[in-house]
Write a protein that holds these residues in place. Structure first.
Motif, mmCIF file in Angstrom:
data_model
loop_
_atom_site.group_PDB
_atom_site.id
_atom_site.type_symbol
_atom_site.label_atom_id
_atom_site.label_comp_id
_atom_site.label_asym_id
_atom_site.label_seq_id
_atom_site.Cartn_x
_atom_site.Cartn_y
_atom_site.Cartn_z
ATOM 1 N N ILE A 127 0.837 -1.201 0.000
ATOM 2 C CA ILE A 127 0.000 0.000 0.000
ATOM 3 C C ILE A 127 0.870 1.249 0.000
ATOM 4 N N GLU A 128 0.585 2.129 -0.934
ATOM 5 C CA GLU A 128 1.227 3.440 -0.952
ATOM 6 C C GLU A 128 0.232 4.452 -0.400
ATOM 7 N N GLN A 129 0.541 4.959 0.784
ATOM 8 C CA GLN A 129 -0.392 5.871 1.434
ATOM 9 C C GLN A 129 -0.315 7.292 0.876
ATOM 10 N N GLY A 130 0.868 7.679 0.441
ATOM 11 C CA GLY A 130 1.012 9.054 -0.012
ATOM 12 C C GLY A 130 0.852 10.029 1.138
ATOM 13 N N VAL A 131 0.810 11.294 0.821
ATOM 14 C CA VAL A 131 0.658 12.347 1.827
ATOM 15 C C VAL A 131 -0.552 13.190 1.462
ATOM 16 N N PRO A 132 -1.488 13.387 2.388
ATOM 17 C CA PRO A 132 -2.639 14.241 2.072
ATOM 18 C C PRO A 132 -2.179 15.619 1.627
ATOM 19 N N PRO A 133 -2.772 16.167 0.592
ATOM 20 C CA PRO A 133 -2.350 17.481 0.105
ATOM 21 C C PRO A 133 -2.624 18.569 1.135
ATOM 22 N N THR A 134 -1.735 19.532 1.201
ATOM 23 C CA THR A 134 -1.942 20.672 2.094
ATOM 24 C C THR A 134 -2.680 21.797 1.371
ATOM 25 N N ARG A 135 -2.779 21.682 0.054
ATOM 26 C CA ARG A 135 -3.499 22.670 -0.739
ATOM 27 C C ARG A 135 -4.967 22.268 -0.822
ATOM 28 N N PHE A 136 -5.844 23.237 -0.645
ATOM 29 C CA PHE A 136 -7.271 22.967 -0.659
ATOM 30 C C PHE A 136 -7.838 23.215 -2.055
ATOM 31 N N ALA A 137 -8.855 22.442 -2.401
ATOM 32 C CA ALA A 137 -9.380 22.428 -3.765
ATOM 33 C C ALA A 137 -9.985 23.766 -4.164
ATOM 34 N N ARG A 138 -9.784 24.084 -5.432
ATOM 35 C CA ARG A 138 -10.377 25.292 -6.006
ATOM 36 C C ARG A 138 -11.835 25.022 -6.355
ATOM 37 N N GLY A 139 -12.734 25.917 -5.936
ATOM 38 C CA GLY A 139 -14.132 25.744 -6.304
ATOM 39 C C GLY A 139 -15.086 26.381 -5.310
ATOM 40 N N GLU A 174 -17.718 5.831 9.706
ATOM 41 C CA GLU A 174 -17.077 4.766 10.479
ATOM 42 C C GLU A 174 -16.006 4.063 9.646
ATOM 43 N N ILE A 175 -16.280 3.872 8.352
ATOM 44 C CA ILE A 175 -15.285 3.282 7.458
ATOM 45 C C ILE A 175 -14.078 4.203 7.346
ATOM 46 N N TRP A 176 -14.317 5.491 7.083
ATOM 47 C CA TRP A 176 -13.222 6.443 6.903
ATOM 48 C C TRP A 176 -12.357 6.551 8.157
ATOM 49 N N LYS A 177 -13.005 6.459 9.315
ATOM 50 C CA LYS A 177 -12.278 6.600 10.575
ATOM 51 C C LYS A 177 -11.260 5.485 10.768
ATOM 52 N N ASN A 178 -11.551 4.304 10.222
ATOM 53 C CA ASN A 178 -10.719 3.134 10.484
ATOM 54 C C ASN A 178 -9.860 2.691 9.297
ATOM 55 N N LYS A 179 -10.117 3.209 8.107
ATOM 56 C CA LYS A 179 -9.356 2.792 6.933
ATOM 57 C C LYS A 179 -8.058 3.586 6.828
ATOM 58 N N THR A 180 -7.195 3.170 5.929
ATOM 59 C CA THR A 180 -5.968 3.916 5.659
ATOM 60 C C THR A 180 -6.092 4.623 4.322
ATOM 61 N N ARG A 181 -5.352 5.675 4.156
ATOM 62 C CA ARG A 181 -5.266 6.337 2.871
ATOM 63 C C ARG A 181 -4.519 5.418 1.915
ATOM 64 N N ILE A 182 -4.999 5.305 0.680
ATOM 65 C CA ILE A 182 -4.343 4.417 -0.271
ATOM 66 C C ILE A 182 -4.306 5.083 -1.641
ATOM 67 N N GLU A 183 -3.087 5.298 -2.123
ATOM 68 C CA GLU A 183 -2.890 5.957 -3.409
ATOM 69 C C GLU A 183 -2.922 4.967 -4.574
ATOM 70 N N ASN A 184 -2.674 3.695 -4.284
ATOM 71 C CA ASN A 184 -2.607 2.695 -5.354
ATOM 72 C C ASN A 184 -3.588 1.548 -5.099
ATOM 73 N N PRO A 185 -4.898 1.842 -5.045
ATOM 74 C CA PRO A 185 -5.863 0.777 -4.760
ATOM 75 C C PRO A 185 -5.786 -0.340 -5.805
ATOM 76 N N LEU A 186 -5.883 -1.559 -5.323
ATOM 77 C CA LEU A 186 -5.882 -2.745 -6.176
ATOM 78 C C LEU A 186 -7.331 -3.032 -6.570
ATOM 79 N N LEU A 187 -7.646 -2.987 -7.848
ATOM 80 C CA LEU A 187 -9.033 -2.991 -8.302
ATOM 81 C C LEU A 187 -9.369 -4.223 -9.126
ATOM 82 N N CYS A 188 -10.661 -4.577 -9.116
ATOM 83 C CA CYS A 188 -11.189 -5.568 -10.036
ATOM 84 C C CYS A 188 -12.079 -4.848 -11.049
ATOM 85 N N GLU A 189 -12.582 -5.571 -12.037
ATOM 86 C CA GLU A 189 -13.342 -4.949 -13.121
ATOM 87 C C GLU A 189 -14.601 -4.232 -12.629
#
Length: 384
Positions: free
Chosen positions: A15-27, A308-323
């Protein structure tokens, strides 16, 4: 380490967690109901790594400024409204909605440089929005919030809720393409699922059925929920409108569901959701009001399940996906346009893309699981 152990380790997905961006989205970011800010008081909103003060002037127009007074740092949101200005509780410096110091009661004159940051505000369909752009540019003409509730019908007032969640707000964006989680987390069964990305809009179209093994209707007086139809669209990085139709055994209920958020910091955001129900011959005003209270509770359970899911999951930059997992990487590429300078937005981020999932295999598996669960539940009831 042996050669076989090394080879096995190489094959493990890391799992590659990466780093949450410090820049906030434009919009455009929704701050909630307009009526909550039009009570003659200043309101504090922690957003985009700072604090804002939101207030209405004498004409009822919403104004948004930096909360900290440029004089000695007093918190304007703790002050009072005086005319068209918010007065600092520290020394009574009065700041108008354009960010200019309009008066200092004890001073001969106002310093020419007495200006603070004004944030662009918009009121639309009884909701308040603030524009955020790290580059300081105004919104382009085509970057808008489209019509929320159709004007050719009567709707209930918004029923509105909010909760604070300790994670990066991109986690909620992934839900746009996450078909399977509706079954496992929200107890629905998507039978149709499609995504469309184009420009600053990301759309999720779906139809679904209720899970009979989880959602029970034992009272014949209560309408039975059979399923739903939904066309949900993110208009920019944080504001989703959902034309949501709940299909009951007696009637259909047309509603507008709002799912929106604004970032407090890189690892915290405020999630808000609201619902308004269209009044029709099948669903007159008195029934619409009753349904709205029930529906906001049901929808709230769904958001709490996500939290509840977000509270317990990890950040993942490279999710392993199925079709059947949907276009996760394409969605994130679409979202990236709001996190880079306008000059760095690539055609791939904004070009039109359509993805329709084949739900036949998931639905077959899920219906078999529901049938097995119902049989098991019936057996348990007989033993009791």
């Amino acid at each position: 380490m042996s050669m076989s152990a090394s080879t096995e380790l190489d094959e493990i997905r890391i799992i590659e967690q990466g780093v949450p961006p410090t820049r906030f989205a434009r919009g455009w970011h929704c701050l909630g109901l307009a009526r909550d800010y039009k009570d003659g008081k200043p309101h504090s909103v922690e957003a985009f790594g700072t604090k804002l003060v939101v207030f209405a002037d004498s004409m009822g127009d919403i104004k948004i400024l930096d909360a900290y007074c440029r004089h000695m740092g007093g918190d304007l949101s703790q002050g009072v409204i005086k005319g068209d200005a918010v007065a600092c509780p520290f020394h009574d410096w009065r700041w108008d909605g354009n960010g200019k110091c309009a008066d200092i009661p004890y001073a001969r004159r106002v310093p020419p440089l007495a200006r603070t940051r004004r944030w662009l505000a918009m009121e639309k369909d009884e909701l308040i929005f603030v524009w955020h752009d790290p580059e300081g540019n105004p919104p382009a003409p085509d970057v808008t919030i489209s019509e929320i509730r159709t004007p050719d019908a009567e709707w209930t007032e918004w029923e509105w809720k909010a909760l604070e969640i300790d994670t990066n707000c991109r986690e909620i964006i992934d839900n746009v393409v996450d078909m399977a989680h509706f079954y496992y987390v929200h107890y629905g069964m998507p039978t149709y699922f499609k995504n469309v990305f184009e420009g600053h809009v990301a759309i999720q179209e779906q139809r679904g059925e209720s899970r009979e093994d989880v959602v029970k209707w034992d009272d014949p007086e209560i309408p039975r929920l059979l399923g739903n139809r939904s066309v949900a669209a993110y208009h920019g990085p944080s504001f989703m409108t959902d034309d949501l139709v709940y299909i009951y055994d007696r009637y259909e209920v047309e509603s507008m569901l709002i799912n929106c958020h604004y970032p407090v910091g890189p690892d915290k955001f405020v999630l808000m959701y609201g619902i308004s129900i269209k009044k029709t011959e099948q669903v007159p005003a008195e029934i619409a009001e009753q349904l709205m209270e029930a529906m906001i509770g049901y929808i709230g359970i769904g958001f709490e399940q996500d939290a509840e899911i977000w509270k317990n999951k990890t950040r993942i930059e490279n999710p392993l996906l199925c079709e059947e997992d949907g276009p996760v990487y394409q969605l994130r590429r679409w979202y990236e346009q709001f996190c880079v300078d306008v000059a760095d937005v690539t055609p791939e981020m904004v070009q039109r893309s359509e993805f329709e999932l084949d739900t036949s295999r998931p639905v077959e598996a899920w219906k078999a699981e529901v049938a097995a669960n119902l049989a098991r539940q019936a057996g348990e009831e007989e033993r009791v």
